[in-house]
Scaffold this motif. Structure first.
Motif, short mmCIF file in Angstrom:
data_model
loop_
_atom_site.label_atom_id
_atom_site.label_comp_id
_atom_site.label_asym_id
_atom_site.label_seq_id
_atom_site.Cartn_x
_atom_site.Cartn_y
_atom_site.Cartn_z
N LEU A 76 0.86 -1.20 0.00
CA LEU A 76 0.00 0.00 0.00
C LEU A 76 0.89 1.24 0.00
O LEU A 76 0.97 1.97 1.00
N PRO A 77 1.57 1.50 -1.11
CA PRO A 77 2.59 2.56 -1.12
C PRO A 77 2.06 3.96 -0.84
O PRO A 77 2.84 4.84 -0.44
N GLU A 78 0.79 4.19 -1.02
CA GLU A 78 0.24 5.53 -0.77
C GLU A 78 -0.09 5.76 0.70
O GLU A 78 -0.48 6.87 1.10
N TRP A 79 0.00 4.71 1.50
CA TRP A 79 -0.39 4.81 2.90
C TRP A 79 0.83 4.90 3.80
O TRP A 79 1.87 4.30 3.52
N ALA A 80 0.69 5.66 4.89
CA ALA A 80 1.78 5.82 5.84
C ALA A 80 1.20 5.68 7.24
O ALA A 80 -0.02 5.71 7.43
N GLY A 81 2.09 5.55 8.21
CA GLY A 81 1.62 5.50 9.59
C GLY A 81 2.35 4.43 10.36
O GLY A 81 3.41 3.94 9.96
N ASP A 82 1.77 4.08 11.49
CA ASP A 82 2.37 3.07 12.37
C ASP A 82 1.25 2.27 13.02
O ASP A 82 0.09 2.40 12.60
N VAL A 83 1.59 1.47 14.01
CA VAL A 83 0.59 0.58 14.61
C VAL A 83 -0.56 1.33 15.28
O VAL A 83 -1.58 0.73 15.63
N HIS A 84 -0.39 2.64 15.46
CA HIS A 84 -1.46 3.44 16.08
C HIS A 84 -2.43 4.02 15.06
O HIS A 84 -3.44 4.63 15.44
#
Ligand code: H2B
Length: 102
Positions: free
Chosen positions: A19-27
């Protein structure tokens, strides 16, 4: 429900590779579509509402001037689950051509 089990950091980074357009972390993960007019953003949100009802999983969405941002987290477990990843995959169908062309 099994799909509402929290992903660990490794599982999430594997998922984000697809999902290259998505960013973030476990939160939480997010995708911002830039260069989108308000009406197109609203249309995207309507399409996402159908996905949300089908999956019984609901994004947090933000429309600001020229931008649409979709935030995903599974609120009941306070982190990212497989359901968020599934939502992101299905959201991409509606978001990919919605913003400015690079
Ligand atoms: C009862 C209902 O299935 C739950 O409240 C669902 C609805 N949509 C949801 N959406 C999100 N993002 N997180 C949840 O925990 C959630 N829970």
């Amino acid at each position: 429900m099994a799909r509402r089990i929290l992903l660990n950091p490794d599982e999430l980074s594997d998922a984000l590779e697809e999902l290259p357009e998505w960013a973030g972390d476990v939160h939480g993960i997010h995708r911002r579509v830039k260069g989108i007019d308000f009406r197109s953003a609203a249309r995207c949100v309507t399409a996402l509402a159908d996905v949300a009802e089908e999956l019984d999983h609901h994004p947090d969405v933000e429309i600001s001037y020229g931008n649409l941002t979709v935030h995903l987290i599974t609120h009941s477990v306070d982190g990212v689950t497989e359901l968020d990843v599934e939502f992101a995959r299905r959201a991409d169908v509606h978001l990919d051509d919605a913003g400015e062309t690079a």
